[in-house]
Design an enzyme around this catalytic site. Structure first.
Site: not given
Ligand code: NAD
Length: 272
Positions: A27, A74, A101, A167, A171, A200, A202
């Protein structure tokens, strides 16, 4: 060429500079190339493991007639995000738009996660985003003419998935921090928003598909196919360019009255 529809035109330089973290692939790469088409010079960042990808994307940006610089760093270390922004300014002159991102995913039931798993997830997806926002905002405030900051959220910022506990939490953090940053930095003319992609295609989803498939007893590709079929109204997997189109809008003047929002692009999967 964008995967869906016609490629966006390559516009004249807009004299502006963007930084996209985690942009050696996926992305982030699509966002970097779309912003280059929109007229930005673009700085490409990723970790040293993906250094070859950084060079590749720098060349792709330059092939569109824009200036670029590759920066290994990083985002989980605030000294490195400060140095990243300094390098953008040294190489490209200023910073107008920052896209936080970079992110990682982990697929595990909560009870199987270790303290190290949880720490690592938050250090990249939450702290890394916060570091990128703050280092960028300090530079924009110094420049004195506003800016745009965007962060990578997810559909799990609204509706969580089992097995994506750490995760999903990271978010939700993105959504909350983005709202507060937007409120505090509006007085500097800085708009802060987040984009929330769905599923997505990826390398990140390759990893999720394998881990979910292992847990569900499925072959590679089958977990992703089940999610697409069962969850996405438009019945197609997202491609990185879907997200780049939203980011292009959110960074444009057409979005000048939008700040603090986390906007979903997912083909009708999760509803805010
Ligand atoms: P990806 O794994 O293909 O790319 C992420 C990039 O971030 C990688 O190149 C990686 O090396 C880089 N990165 C990781 N840790 C970093 C660090 N500490 N510092 C700098 N760079 C670092 O993933 P993607 O699918 O392109 O995802 C991009 C963003 O979009 C992530 O934040 C992800 O959580 C989010 N997102 C992805 C999806 C999806 O379905 N793929 C859905 C919703 C949200």
């Amino acid at each position: 060429m964008e995967a869906n529809g016609h490629p966006s035109p390559v516009k004249e330089s807009n004299g502006k500079v963007a930084l996209v973290t985690g942009s050696s692939r996926g992305i982030g790469q699509a966002i970097a190339l779309r912003l280059a088409r929109d007229g930005y010079d673009v700085a490409i960042n990723d970790v040293s493991f993906n250094e070859a990808g950084i060079h590749k994307v720098v060349k792709q940006v330059e092939a569109l007639g824009r200036r670029s610089v590759g920066i290994v760093g990083d985002v989980s270390d605030s000294a490195q995000t400060d140095a990243m922004v300094a390098k953008v300014v040294e190489s490209l002159g200023r910073l107008d738009t920052a896209v936080a991102n970079a992110g990682i995913a982990e697929i595990k039931p909560i009870l199987e996660t270790t303290p190290e798993d949880r720490r690592k997830m938050l250090s990249v997806n939450a702290e890394g985003l916060m570091n990128t926002y703050i280092s960028s905002a300090k530079q924009m405030i110094k420049q004195g003419d506003g800016g745009r900051i965007l962060g990578a959220a997810s559909i799990v910022s609204y509706n969580t998935f089992p097995m994506l506990g750490t995760y999903s939490a990271s978010k939700w953090y993105v959504k909350g921090f983005t709202q507060v940053a937007a409120k505090e930095w509006a007085k500097y003319g800085i708009r802060v928003c987040a984009y929330a992609p769905g599923i997505v295609d990826t390398p990140m989803w390759d990893k999720i598909d394998l881990a979910l498939g292992k847990e569900m007893g499925l072959k590679p590709g089958q977990a992703r196919a089940q999610y697409v079929d069962g969850l996405i109204s438009m019945k197609r997997l997202s491609v990185p360019e879907d997200v780049a189109k939203l980011v292009s809008f959110m960074t444009s003047d057409d979005a000048e009255y939008i700040t603090g929002q986390t906007i979903i692009t997912d083909g009708g999967c999760s509803f805010a």
